[in-house]
Write a protein that holds these residues in place. Sequence first.
Motif, PDB file in Angstrom:
ATOM      1  N   SER A   1       8.772 -10.985  -3.032  1.00 53.13           N
ATOM      2  CA  SER A   1       9.830 -10.380  -2.238  1.00 53.13           C
ATOM      3  C   SER A   1       9.451  -8.932  -1.938  1.00 53.13           C
ATOM      4  CB  SER A   1      11.150 -10.422  -3.017  1.00 53.13           C
ATOM      5  OG  SER A   1      12.153  -9.737  -2.313  1.00 53.13           O
TER       6      SER A   1
ATOM      7  N   THR B   1      25.887  -4.598   4.868  1.00 47.19           N
ATOM      8  CA  THR B   1      25.426  -5.241   3.637  1.00 47.19           C
ATOM      9  C   THR B   1      25.032  -6.698   3.855  1.00 47.19           C
ATOM     10  OG1 THR B   1      27.695  -5.837   3.041  1.00 47.19           O
ATOM     11  CG2 THR B   1      26.828  -3.749   2.165  1.00 47.19           C
TER      12      THR B   1
ATOM     13  N   GLY C   1      16.979 -15.153  -8.298  1.00 50.95           N
ATOM     14  CA  GLY C   1      17.157 -13.928  -9.080  1.00 50.95           C
ATOM     15  C   GLY C   1      16.648 -12.680  -8.398  1.00 50.95           C
ATOM     16  N   LEU C   2      16.813 -12.597  -7.080  1.00 49.85           N
ATOM     17  CA  LEU C   2      16.360 -11.446  -6.311  1.00 49.85           C
ATOM     18  C   LEU C   2      17.480 -10.414  -6.217  1.00 49.85           C
ATOM     19  CD1 LEU C   2      14.654 -13.391  -3.405  1.00 49.85           C
ATOM     20  CD2 LEU C   2      13.559 -12.481  -5.451  1.00 49.85           C
ATOM     21  N   ASP C   3      17.101  -9.174  -6.017  1.00 56.78           N
ATOM     22  CA  ASP C   3      18.100  -8.128  -5.820  1.00 56.78           C
ATOM     23  C   ASP C   3      18.860  -8.398  -4.534  1.00 56.78           C
ATOM     24  OD1 ASP C   3      17.303  -6.785  -8.111  1.00 56.78           O
ATOM     25  OD2 ASP C   3      15.813  -5.600  -7.011  1.00 56.78           O
ATOM     26  N   PRO C   4      20.155  -8.175  -4.544  1.00 63.75           N
ATOM     27  CA  PRO C   4      20.957  -8.404  -3.323  1.00 63.75           C
ATOM     28  C   PRO C   4      20.622  -7.438  -2.210  1.00 63.75           C
ATOM     29  CG  PRO C   4      22.382  -7.817  -5.195  1.00 63.75           C
ATOM     30  CD  PRO C   4      20.968  -7.798  -5.663  1.00 63.75           C
TER      31      PRO C   4
ATOM     32  N   THR D   1      10.689  -5.426   0.595  1.00 60.23           N
ATOM     33  CA  THR D   1      11.666  -4.825   1.492  1.00 60.23           C
ATOM     34  C   THR D   1      10.986  -3.705   2.270  1.00 60.23           C
ATOM     35  OG1 THR D   1      13.403  -5.329  -0.096  1.00 60.23           O
ATOM     36  CG2 THR D   1      13.935  -3.749   1.602  1.00 60.23           C
TER      37      THR D   1
ATOM     38  N   ALA E   1      18.864 -15.463  -2.768  1.00 59.50           N
ATOM     39  CA  ALA E   1      18.737 -14.350  -3.715  1.00 59.50           C
ATOM     40  C   ALA E   1      19.312 -14.719  -5.079  1.00 59.50           C
ATOM     41  CB  ALA E   1      19.422 -13.106  -3.171  1.00 59.50           C
ATOM     42  N   GLU E   2      20.449 -15.397  -5.078  1.00 53.20           N
ATOM     43  CA  GLU E   2      21.057 -15.787  -6.355  1.00 53.20           C
ATOM     44  C   GLU E   2      20.201 -16.828  -7.065  1.00 53.20           C
ATOM     45  OE1 GLU E   2      24.965 -18.164  -7.958  1.00 53.20           O
ATOM     46  OE2 GLU E   2      25.198 -16.937  -6.163  1.00 53.20           O
TER      47      GLU E   2
ATOM     48  N   ARG F   1      13.527  -7.848   4.949  1.00 49.15           N
ATOM     49  CA  ARG F   1      13.167  -8.411   3.644  1.00 49.15           C
ATOM     50  C   ARG F   1      12.365  -9.672   3.896  1.00 49.15           C
ATOM     51  NH1 ARG F   1      16.277  -8.699  -1.852  1.00 49.15           N
ATOM     52  NH2 ARG F   1      14.830  -7.036  -2.264  1.00 49.15           N
TER      53      ARG F   1
ATOM     54  N   TRP G   1      22.860  -9.850   5.320  1.00 46.16           N
ATOM     55  CA  TRP G   1      21.501 -10.189   5.717  1.00 46.16           C
ATOM     56  C   TRP G   1      21.542 -11.311   6.744  1.00 46.16           C
ATOM     57  CZ3 TRP G   1      17.331  -7.436   4.241  1.00 46.16           C
ATOM     58  CH2 TRP G   1      17.466  -6.601   3.132  1.00 46.16           C
TER      59      TRP G   1
ATOM     60  N   GLU H   1      22.146 -14.842   0.622  1.00 46.38           N
ATOM     61  CA  GLU H   1      22.836 -14.681  -0.651  1.00 46.38           C
ATOM     62  C   GLU H   1      22.551 -15.852  -1.593  1.00 46.38           C
ATOM     63  OE1 GLU H   1      24.358 -14.049   2.326  1.00 46.38           O
ATOM     64  OE2 GLU H   1      24.404 -11.866   2.076  1.00 46.38           O
TER      65      GLU H   1
END
Length: 165
Positions: free
Chosen positions: A35, A82, A162-165, A37, A158-159, A134, A84, A155
């Motif tokens: 991942s 906020t 386990g990625l940062d939001p 950014t 990412a969940e 991203r 994506w 979302e």
Amino acid sequence: MKAIKFTLILAGLFIISSCTVYENDIEADVDLVYSSTITIRANDFIHEDEFVSVASYGWDNLDEYMVDQGLVMGYLRFEGTTAWQALPFSVPYENDLVNLRYSFDVEDFSLIIEGEVADNNNANVALFDRDVLRVIAIPPSEIVRSKGMDYRNYEMVAEYYGLDP
């Protein structure tokens, strides 16, 4: 006639019972999910022609197997928001319809902006100045593990990974 049906049923059961079923070992360690950014700048883009502009962002941590068999996704978050948005997508802008898509290979991830109005490139790239890109690369073993995942839903992705939001 009953003997033929009975023989066909027995033959079918024999065929089914003689098949070998292989199980994937999806309980093993999770393969690395890449991942990155990137803050997009308007001056990242080179005008390819009067409709298309391309920004290339190099990388060196993906191999050919990952690029060919894995899943590489791009998401965009507009500055000051906020949410994506999964790429590709289109957005109307200044009497133009701007298409944002991407391409990638082992050495490069390219963000491609294509407008429908000739020579509108500067306005189109300005639309994405200071937005956040991203890029997520998911190895083939993890794609199997997450069967049924909606990869356009950032979302959820990412969940799950386990990625940062």
